[in-house]
Write an enzyme that holds these catalytic residues in place. Sequence first.
Site, short mmCIF file in Angstrom:
data_model
loop_
_atom_site.label_atom_id
_atom_site.label_comp_id
_atom_site.label_asym_id
_atom_site.label_seq_id
_atom_site.Cartn_x
_atom_site.Cartn_y
_atom_site.Cartn_z
CD GLU A 1 -2.73 5.09 7.30
OE1 GLU A 1 -2.79 5.23 6.06
OE2 GLU A 1 -1.72 4.64 7.87
CE LYS B 1 0.29 3.17 5.00
NZ LYS B 1 0.23 3.27 6.44
CD GLU C 1 -3.32 -3.15 7.43
OE1 GLU C 1 -2.24 -3.38 6.89
OE2 GLU C 1 -3.94 -2.10 7.29
CG HIS D 1 -5.68 1.44 5.60
ND1 HIS D 1 -5.22 2.35 6.53
CD2 HIS D 1 -4.65 0.61 5.33
CE1 HIS D 1 -3.95 2.08 6.80
NE2 HIS D 1 -3.58 1.03 6.09
CB SER E 1 5.65 -2.55 11.76
OG SER E 1 5.20 -1.24 12.09
N GLY F 1 2.70 1.55 10.91
CA GLY F 1 3.61 2.69 10.78
C GLY F 1 4.34 3.03 12.06
CG ASN G 1 -1.69 1.22 1.47
OD1 ASN G 1 -1.79 2.06 0.58
ND2 ASN G 1 -2.27 1.36 2.65
C1 PEP Z 1 -0.62 -0.26 6.30
O1 PEP Z 1 -0.76 0.94 6.26
O2 PEP Z 1 -1.47 -1.01 5.80
C2 PEP Z 1 0.56 -0.79 6.96
C3 PEP Z 1 0.54 -2.04 7.34
O3 PEP Z 1 1.61 0.09 7.16
P1 PEP Z 1 3.05 -0.26 7.77
O4 PEP Z 1 3.55 -1.51 7.09
O5 PEP Z 1 3.89 0.93 7.47
O6 PEP Z 1 2.86 -0.49 9.23
#
Ligand code: PEP
Length: 249
Positions: free
Chosen positions: A97, A11, A167, A95, A212, A173, A9
């Site tokens: 966010e 973003k 997630e 997601h 992460s 992040g 992703n």
């Molecule tokens: C995400 O935004 O779906 C995500 C998993 O981000 P990150 O890998 O940076 O934690």
Amino acid sequence: MRVPVIAGNWKMYKTTEEAVSFLRAFLPLVADAKGVEIILAPPFTAISTVAELVRGSGVRVSSQNVHFAEEGAYTGEVSIRMLRDAGASHCIIGHSERRQYYAETDDSVNRKNRSVLAAGLTPIFCLGETLEQREAGNTFDVVETQLFGGLKDISAAEGPKVIVAYEPVWAIGTGKTATPEQAQDVHSFLRNRLKKLWGEASDSVRILYGGSVKPENIVSLMAKEDIDGALVGGACLAADSFAKIVKYK
Ligand code: PEP
């Protein structure tokens, strides 16, 4: 047998020019990757360029969001037909966010999941608990509510096409990954709940872990029975680190 999925992703990163230079480096690195589905989710503006460049490589293209309506007066939104036209086959939906900053709810997520399935695209349906919810001991209740809410009125015939992404919000992040055991606990719970919804058909649902994920932790996560892949944010922005994750085997 569930074919693993590694999805990246981007973003709100990468212009079209940056997307092109990423793909020039990335595609040769994963040309020999076998037994894994690779998905890239660029921002809307780069979807058609990415779709053009990955043609024939097996890499699939996803959006990061979509509107549930077929078309209409929805300024700033993008429809499923537009995404298909641009070359996307998958849509990331719900997601954290989007839930946090754009007031997405289980209900809007459900409408999007249903519309995307009806149009023959694949939802990558995200859910996960916040740190406060985990610390209060509410993880399973929270993810169950999100799961059933997001999949409401989706039948066992079409449901298994959905890719679920667990997630945990506290791991996105932050550099803080759930341990493989913490992730597996939630994945096996989700699979069990999916069974309640769709019976045996749920055995084929891919449940990805996101939060992460990096080249250093992908192997231990993928070793867990109910972890069928990863949704990757930060570590998918550089071609070499994303290719290492794709080629974790
Ligand atoms: C995400 O935004 O779906 C995500 C998993 O981000 P990150 O890998 O940076 O934690």
